[in-house]
Enzyme design. Structure first.
Site, short mmCIF file in Angstrom:
data_model
loop_
_atom_site.label_atom_id
_atom_site.label_comp_id
_atom_site.label_asym_id
_atom_site.label_seq_id
_atom_site.Cartn_x
_atom_site.Cartn_y
_atom_site.Cartn_z
N GLY A 261 0.91 -6.53 6.70
CA GLY A 261 1.68 -7.08 5.59
C GLY A 261 1.35 -8.53 5.35
O GLY A 261 0.54 -9.12 6.07
N ALA A 309 -2.77 -8.38 -7.28
CA ALA A 309 -3.33 -9.39 -8.17
C ALA A 309 -2.91 -9.16 -9.62
O ALA A 309 -2.49 -10.09 -10.32
CB ALA A 309 -4.85 -9.36 -8.07
N HIS A 433 -14.82 16.16 -21.51
CA HIS A 433 -15.28 17.12 -20.52
C HIS A 433 -16.77 16.93 -20.30
O HIS A 433 -17.51 16.79 -21.27
CB HIS A 433 -15.01 18.55 -21.02
CG HIS A 433 -15.54 19.59 -20.08
ND1 HIS A 433 -14.90 19.92 -18.91
CD2 HIS A 433 -16.67 20.35 -20.13
CE1 HIS A 433 -15.60 20.84 -18.29
NE2 HIS A 433 -16.67 21.13 -19.00
P1 NAI Z 1 0.96 -2.98 3.95
O1 NAI Z 1 2.38 -3.31 3.86
O2 NAI Z 1 0.26 -2.22 2.90
O3 NAI Z 1 0.71 -2.16 5.32
C1 NAI Z 1 1.08 -2.63 6.59
C2 NAI Z 1 1.11 -1.44 7.54
O4 NAI Z 1 1.30 -1.91 8.86
C3 NAI Z 1 2.24 -0.48 7.21
O5 NAI Z 1 1.70 0.81 7.14
C4 NAI Z 1 3.18 -0.66 8.43
O6 NAI Z 1 3.88 0.51 8.74
C5 NAI Z 1 2.20 -1.05 9.52
N1 NAI Z 1 2.77 -1.81 10.64
C6 NAI Z 1 3.68 -2.81 10.59
N2 NAI Z 1 3.91 -3.30 11.85
C7 NAI Z 1 3.12 -2.60 12.70
C8 NAI Z 1 2.90 -2.62 14.11
N3 NAI Z 1 3.54 -3.48 14.90
N4 NAI Z 1 2.02 -1.74 14.66
C9 NAI Z 1 1.36 -0.87 13.84
N5 NAI Z 1 1.53 -0.80 12.51
C10 NAI Z 1 2.39 -1.65 11.94
O7 NAI Z 1 0.23 -4.38 4.26
P2 NAI Z 1 -1.30 -4.78 4.23
O8 NAI Z 1 -2.18 -3.59 4.38
O9 NAI Z 1 -1.43 -5.88 5.22
O10 NAI Z 1 -1.49 -5.32 2.77
C11 NAI Z 1 -0.76 -6.48 2.35
C12 NAI Z 1 -0.59 -6.52 0.86
O11 NAI Z 1 -1.82 -6.68 0.21
C13 NAI Z 1 0.06 -5.27 0.32
O12 NAI Z 1 1.13 -5.66 -0.50
C14 NAI Z 1 -1.01 -4.60 -0.47
O13 NAI Z 1 -0.48 -3.95 -1.59
C15 NAI Z 1 -1.91 -5.77 -0.86
N6 NAI Z 1 -3.28 -5.30 -0.99
C16 NAI Z 1 -3.62 -4.47 -2.02
C17 NAI Z 1 -4.88 -3.99 -2.13
C18 NAI Z 1 -5.20 -3.06 -3.25
O14 NAI Z 1 -4.44 -2.99 -4.20
N7 NAI Z 1 -6.29 -2.32 -3.20
C19 NAI Z 1 -5.93 -4.31 -1.18
C20 NAI Z 1 -5.47 -5.15 -0.14
C21 NAI Z 1 -4.20 -5.61 -0.07
#
Ligand code: NAI
Length: 449
Positions: A261, A309, A433
């Site tokens: 996160g 973003a 298509h």
């Molecule tokens: P996230 O909130 O998507 O995922 C974090 C994950 O870590 C969750 O599945 C959670 O259950 C897990 N977690 C939490 N504590 C843990 C622990 N102690 N041990 C194991 N697992 C644990 O956060 P993430 O992936 O860091 O992304 C951050 C932000 O960046 C998000 O809001 C995401 O939407 C955004 N982002 C979006 C992208 C896209 O739109 N393609 C690409 C990269 C980031």
């Protein structure tokens, strides 16, 4: 100096705000503490990761091309070349933003901004006044209190982009969006990857069927998942994690990626000094991105629970319109999201699970992409598109999909949800298509009779 608008932070919220306000004829100052404009998205996030994922996909497809008549002999992956390509993409876009700021006569100052009064920002000892201030300071990787995270082989999503050699064994802590994108990248280029995820399924919040298919497809690429496991400590040799029954596993690794996160960048900005309402580090804003303090707006990750973003850019546009006296507001019901893995995942609007949790009665229409001509011809593997419709009215509430090609469809899905399309209208649309996009129409017809 005095301005119409001071924007703090030059990410996809801040630079878009500066551009829009500049185009409106406003005198704008944009303050950025990093060396380059573009924020996390351009410098450590969306753009570099997509550039690297494209390299990994090309390598993976070439080395698994036998069924397409492509010989896999002598295919190898060169990280240095991939990193150089990523850099080139970034450099071009950085230049583009600089060009836009120049075009719209936005003054850019590099330095750390601090609010010293409701209408005054201090940067490097100089004070600047403005009729409006827009805070777009973004977010940074969250650092959980897990022992061992300060070890040198433990990286966050920014630091991992500076690797000069591929790891042999990578453990990813957190199977969210960032975790699965990096897992996909590294597994595609031959690294042994294991993902430790706290929840029973990866990518919480994503349609669970799509998440399961993504997990199965990544597992087929070699990624090993530990679901429902909590990380307890990291040592130089291993990541220790326990399951719900308290059974501990130690997974050996030479590199660890932590992505559990992100934390809004709202500390040290002087927000509290001027009375801006901040809860759990998030600036509180209304649907026009106004804070509780007249004259101060906020947009992007520092003020949104959905840290994307494109959400930041849209919030910035809403704020600028409000600042310019025009009417606009944030609409949250059809925000598109994409996970750029192979296969891709995309979705907009309510998932089936979210609708049920909110007590909204829904019908779900699904189409398996194994029955889609373009999908079979070009992508293969598993794939699914599903539409979530209100049970009584037939109004489209959400569309979610996994499989090659879905990321380019989600903007259309969002538009259909925003326009409150009904089942009947979905069946009346003509889709090209053969394209993967036809899956939505095919899904609709399964329940339209
Ligand atoms: P996230 O909130 O998507 O995922 C974090 C994950 O870590 C969750 O599945 C959670 O259950 C897990 N977690 C939490 N504590 C843990 C622990 N102690 N041990 C194991 N697992 C644990 O956060 P993430 O992936 O860091 O992304 C951050 C932000 O960046 C998000 O809001 C995401 O939407 C955004 N982002 C979006 C992208 C896209 O739109 N393609 C690409 C990269 C980031």
């Amino acid at each position: 100096m005095s301005y119409d608008l001071i924007v703090i932070g030059a990410g996809p919220a801040g630079y878009v705000a500066a551009e829009r306000a500049g185009a409106h004829g406003k005198k704008v100052l944009l303050v950025e503490r990093e060396e380059h404009l573009g924020g996390v998205c351009l410098n450590w996030g969306c753009v570099p990761t997509k550039a690297l994922l494209a390299c990994a996909k090309t390598y993976y497809n070439a080395s698994h091309g036998a069924a397409y008549g492509v010989s896999a002999d002598n295919v190898r992956f060169d990280l240095a070349v991939a990193m150089a390509r990523k850099q080139k993409v970034q450099d071009g876009l950085r230049q583009g933003i600089r060009g836009l700021m120049k075009k719209f006569k936005v003054e850019v100052v590099l330095g750390t901004a601090k609010l010293v009064a409701k209408d005054t920002v201090e940067v490097g000892g100089a004070r600047h006044q403005a009729k409006a201030i827009l805070v777009c300071t973004g977010s940074r990787p969250a650092k959980p209190p897990i022992p061992g995270l300060d070890l040198p082989h433990v990286k966050d999503s920014s630091a991992i982009l500076s690797l000069t050699a591929l790891p042999k064994r990578l453990v990813v802590i957190g199977g969210g969006v960032i975790g699965v994108e990096f897992a996909c990248f590294f597994a595609s280029v031959g690294v042994a990857v294991e993902v430790v995820e706290l929840m029973p399924e990866i990518t919480p919040g994503i349609d669970t069927e799509c998440a399961r298919i993504l997990r199965e497809e990544l597992a087929a690429k070699g990624v090993k998942f530990h679901l429902g496991h909590k990380v307890t400590k990291v040592t130089a040799e291993a990541v220790h994690h326990v399951d719900a029954a308290g059974v501990e596993t130690a997974t050996a690794s030479d590199t660890v990626l932590v992505c559990i996160g992100r934390t809004p960048n709202t500390d040290g900005l002087g927000l509290e000094t001027v009375g801006v309402d901040v809860k759990n580090r998030l600036v509180q804003v209304d649907e026009r991105c106004r804070t509780n303090v007249p004259g101060i707006w906020a947009a992007g990750d520092c003020a949104s629970r959905i840290m994307l973003a494109h959400v930041g850019s849209r919030m910035a546009e809403v704020a600028v319109r409000d600042i310019c006296g025009e009417s606009d507001r944030m609409r949250w019901s059809a925000i598109p999201g994409v996970i750029y893995t192979s296969p891709e995942v995309a979705g907009a609007g309510l998932t089936e699970e979210a609708a049920k949790a909110q007590g909204i009665p829904v019908r779900v229409a699904k189409w398996n992409l194994a029955a889609n001509g373009r999908f079979l011809a070009e992508f293969g593997g598993k794939g699914l598109v599903k539409a979530v419709l209100h049970e009584k009215t037939g109004v489209l509430l959400g569309v979610h999909g996994v499989g090659g090609g879905v990321s380019e469809q989600v903007a259309a899905w969002s538009a259909m949800i925003e326009a409150e399309f009904r089942l009947r209208e979905l069946t009346e649309l003509v889709f090209p298509h053969p394209t993967v996009s036809e899956a939505l129409r095919d899904a609709a017809w399964t329940i339209a009779h």
